[in-house]
Scaffold this active site. Structure first.
Site, PDB file in Angstrom:
ATOM      1  CD  GLU A 244      -1.337   5.840  -3.741  1.00 34.15           C
ATOM      2  OE1 GLU A 244      -2.523   5.531  -4.466  1.00 34.15           O
ATOM      3  OE2 GLU A 244      -1.213   6.261  -2.501  1.00 34.15           O
TER       4      GLU A 244
ATOM      5  CE  LYS B  49      -3.838   2.326   2.466  1.00 29.99           C
ATOM      6  NZ  LYS B  49      -3.694   3.567   1.685  1.00 29.99           N
TER       7      LYS B  49
ATOM      8  CE  LYS C 193      -8.749   1.904   4.569  1.00 28.41           C
ATOM      9  NZ  LYS C 193      -9.297   3.379   4.147  1.00 28.41           N
TER      10      LYS C 193
ATOM     11  CG  PHE D  12      -2.972  -0.629  -8.099  1.00 23.34           C
ATOM     12  CD1 PHE D  12      -4.217  -0.711  -8.221  1.00 23.34           C
ATOM     13  CD2 PHE D  12      -2.310   0.741  -7.471  1.00 23.34           C
ATOM     14  CE1 PHE D  12      -4.991   0.489  -8.025  1.00 23.34           C
ATOM     15  CE2 PHE D  12      -2.889   1.829  -7.108  1.00 23.34           C
ATOM     16  CZ  PHE D  12      -4.063   1.678  -7.316  1.00 23.34           C
TER      17      PHE D  12
HETATM   18  P1  AMP Z   1      -7.166   4.793   2.068  1.00 28.35           P
HETATM   19  O1  AMP Z   1      -6.556   5.915   1.246  1.00 28.35           O
HETATM   20  O2  AMP Z   1      -6.256   4.565   3.294  1.00 28.35           O
HETATM   21  O3  AMP Z   1      -8.531   4.730   1.843  1.00 28.35           O
HETATM   22  O4  AMP Z   1      -6.537   3.423   1.081  1.00 28.35           O
HETATM   23  C1  AMP Z   1      -6.789   3.338  -0.202  1.00 28.35           C
HETATM   24  C2  AMP Z   1      -5.954   4.047  -1.156  1.00 28.35           C
HETATM   25  O5  AMP Z   1      -4.460   3.309  -1.105  1.00 28.35           O
HETATM   26  C3  AMP Z   1      -6.088   4.065  -2.522  1.00 28.35           C
HETATM   27  O6  AMP Z   1      -7.074   5.073  -3.066  1.00 28.35           O
HETATM   28  C4  AMP Z   1      -4.802   4.162  -3.222  1.00 28.35           C
HETATM   29  O7  AMP Z   1      -4.629   5.558  -3.488  1.00 28.35           O
HETATM   30  C5  AMP Z   1      -3.737   3.928  -2.374  1.00 28.35           C
HETATM   31  N1  AMP Z   1      -2.954   2.621  -2.920  1.00 28.35           N
HETATM   32  C6  AMP Z   1      -1.627   2.239  -2.592  1.00 28.35           C
HETATM   33  N2  AMP Z   1      -1.145   1.382  -2.865  1.00 28.35           N
HETATM   34  C7  AMP Z   1      -2.370   0.669  -3.594  1.00 28.35           C
HETATM   35  C8  AMP Z   1      -2.456  -0.708  -4.262  1.00 28.35           C
HETATM   36  N3  AMP Z   1      -1.305  -1.503  -4.401  1.00 28.35           N
HETATM   37  N4  AMP Z   1      -3.754  -0.700  -4.652  1.00 28.35           N
HETATM   38  C9  AMP Z   1      -4.642  -0.191  -4.625  1.00 28.35           C
HETATM   39  N5  AMP Z   1      -4.488   1.031  -3.865  1.00 28.35           N
HETATM   40  C10 AMP Z   1      -3.503   1.538  -3.431  1.00 28.35           C
END
Ligand code: AMP
Length: 571
Positions: free
Chosen positions: A307, A257, A430, A348
């Site tokens: 990302e 992530k 996540k 990704f």
């Molecule tokens: P959050 O912002 O905490 O809701 O986490 C989701 C976000 O993590 C996504 O909207 C992406 O911007 C980010 N992200 C980072 N790495 C990845 C990945 N490998 N796959 C999908 N999203 C990712």
């Protein structure tokens, strides 16, 4: 259609808080709109273009005051005084227009077409004399407007319609207007199909037009188009790795992530477009990414999901989001900032390739395609680091590696899932060490005293619950006095001032627009805020210019976090 008719509808919608009534009113109205008038759908949402189109009105309340003054001859100070007492500049325009109307009777009737025409001319204005030209366009409308029309013209201009009608209400109204005959048991399917069409096209008028043909299949087949971004698939939380496996099934894909910002990329021939998570077009802000996509991706056309992550040019160490966030909005000195704050693209997902939508394909297939169409060039463009496993041990090791590499944690993904917009789908989860963080929106503030006078120094933050924003706390910690040290009171005050809706003494009500990440120690039940919760020791960590109100925490998520916390499940 006469603009008056639309404003009467606004009034009707405003007169009830009951969602079913709103839906019925809207549904009857939709049946009266002709296809060639479909732009009215944008006005129903207080917009002038589809959601993916970044041309917005962006008129500040101050400019609205000037326009009212110019159109009516009443001086600005008096208008501001009225505004402070009524708290709604739209109502002020209505009141003044009522008084003035007796004097001038030779008014032209306003059509929706004319209103849209003038409003759409506003974002096109650039350069010298822009403000005067904007004022001229607005006053032309205001001088012909009835009191009711003035009220809604002003509210539309400042982006605050106040009729409690969101896209979801219009979605339900479309369902009831054009798919009445669908049986009760199909109601959810109808609503889902319309929602999916909205998520794919981000164009309410286009969805309306297709819906008038009364064939759900056509809505489901709404094509993806390069240059029209699709709403992104969002993540839910996993408490730990076994929880993730349980929810997604095994094996599943686990990826880093990355701690950057989401970027959706479209390519067709030698044209490349870049969008943020909130579908903002940031093509001109990232010339290096355009270059990487042109050079290192195969295919005549594609849409990839990625990302963008910042790194230190010398040490090649990955850097946190805060350090590169300014690149999203920065429109000048692009080359300089690109040198200082370079980003690497971690791809990704792929949702469209060589003219074909892959939205309904399983993630495994899409992820394999990602790996076959990207020529990896570290610190330029790479595929997201990934393992496919059912082993808790391997997953745990991978998680530790992600953290050691300065990334936020991991994403766990269902290998069979289609790409589906929205956060509630749960196809990806996540997991990060500090889950005590929420994205919230600022809805109020208080001006400081002493050395902080002139600045807003404490901020009310809110979560969302359906169409509403509910307060959950007040925060002033984490914000700096000096701008060199990070996010400062001055910067926040500057950003929030144009969003002020109401002022009373030192407190202001703020239009919900600015999203911030807030860390906290605990969620508590509290009668102080209308969400019923409060945050203990909240602290602002970063502004999230890449996110909008649809991305913030929901009341339900906060309730879930609270329940988990009460069960003492430490995450
Ligand atoms: P959050 O912002 O905490 O809701 O986490 C989701 C976000 O993590 C996504 O909207 C992406 O911007 C980010 N992200 C980072 N790495 C990845 C990945 N490998 N796959 C999908 N999203 C990712």
């Amino acid at each position: 259609m006469k603009y008056l008719k639309l404003t009467e509808l606004y009034e009707q919608l405003d007169s009830t808080t009951k969602r079913l009534e709103k839906t019925k009113i809207l549904s009857d109205f939709l049946k009266e709109i002709k296809i060639e008038e479909k732009d009215i759908l944008y006005l129903l949402l207080g917009r002038i273009y589809p959601e993916y189109d970044e041309r917005v009105l962006g008129i500040s309340s101050q400019l609205a005051v000037k326009a009212i003054s110019k159109a009516t001859g009443v001086n600005s100070a008096e208008i501001v005084k009225e505004w402070k007492s009524l708290g709604d500049i739209g109502q002020v325009a209505e009141k003044i227009s009522k008084k003035k109307r007796q004097a001038t009777l030779d008014k032209k009737e306003l059509s929706v077409k004319k209103v849209i025409e003038n409003l759409r001319a506003i974002p096109e204005l650039v350069g010298k004399g822009t403000v005067d030209k904007k004022l001229a366009l607005i006053t032309e409308l205001l001088t012909s407007a009835s009191p009711l029309e003035s009220k809604y013209l002003i509210r539309t201009l400042i982006g605050d319609l106040r009729i409690g009608t969101q896209e979801s209400t219009i979605r339900d109204a479309i369902a009831s207007a054009f798919f009445e005959k669908e049986k009760e048991k199909d109601a959810k399917e109808t609503s889902d199909s319309i929602q999916e069409a909205l998520d794919k096209s981000n164009d309410i008028a286009e969805v309306f037009e297709i819906a008038t043909k009364q064939d759900l299949k056509l809505l489901r087949k709404i094509p993806l188009e390069i240059g029209k971004p699709v709403k992104l698939m969002l993540a839910q939380k996993a408490l730990d790795i076994p929880d993730g496996f349980r929810a997604l099934g095994t094996p599943c894909a686990i990826e880093y992530k990355y701690d950057g910002f989401r970027m959706l990329i479209h390519k067709k021939g030698d044209k490349v477009f870049l969008y943020t998570r909130r579908l903002e077009n940031v093509t001109s802000q990232f010339p290096e990414i355009i270059d990487y996509v042109k050079k290192y991706t195969k295919g005549e056309s594609l849409m990839i999901d990625a990302e963008a992550v910042g790194f230190n040019k010398k040490t090649k160490e990955y850097r946190p989001f805060q350090e590169i966030s300014q690149r999203i909005k920065r429109k000048y000195d692009i080359e300089k900032i690109q040198e200082e704050l370079p980003v690497e693209l971690n791809v990704f997902d792929v949702i469209y390739y060589n003219g074909k939508s892959l939205i309904d394909e399983p993630f495994k297939k899409r992820s394999e395609l990602v790996r076959s169409i990207i020529e990896e060039k570290p610190y330029k463009i790479v595929c997201a680091k990934q393992i496919i496993t059912d082993s808790e041990k391997k997953a745990e090791e991978f998680y530790k590696k992600a953290l050691a590499d300065n990334q936020e944690g991991i994403m766990m993904k269902n290998l069979d899932a289609p790409y589906q917009s929205g956060r509630r789908v749960g196809h990806m989860l996540k997991m990060k060490p500090n889950q005590r963080e929420l994205d919230l929106v600022i809805t109020g503030a208080e001006y400081g005293t002493g050395k902080r006078s002139g600045w807003m120094s404490s901020f009310i933050v809110s979560c969302q619950d359906g169409d509403e924003f509910l307060e959950i706390g007040k925060v002033g910690t984490g914000i700096k006095e000096k701008s060199e040290e990070g996010l400062s009171f001055e910067e926040l005050t500057k950003k929030l001032t144009p969003l002020i809706k109401k002022e009373k003494g030192r407190t202001v009500e703020i239009k919900p627009k600015l999203v911030v990440s807030i860390t906290y120690q605990e969620i508590q039940k509290s009668p102080t805020y209308n969400s019923g919760f409060a945050l203990r020791f909240p602290r602002v960590t970063v502004l999230r210019p890449d996110r909008d109100t649809a991305d913030i925490a929901t009341l339900q998520e906060i309730q879930e976090d609270y329940d988990i916390q009460q069960k003492k499940k430490v995450y």
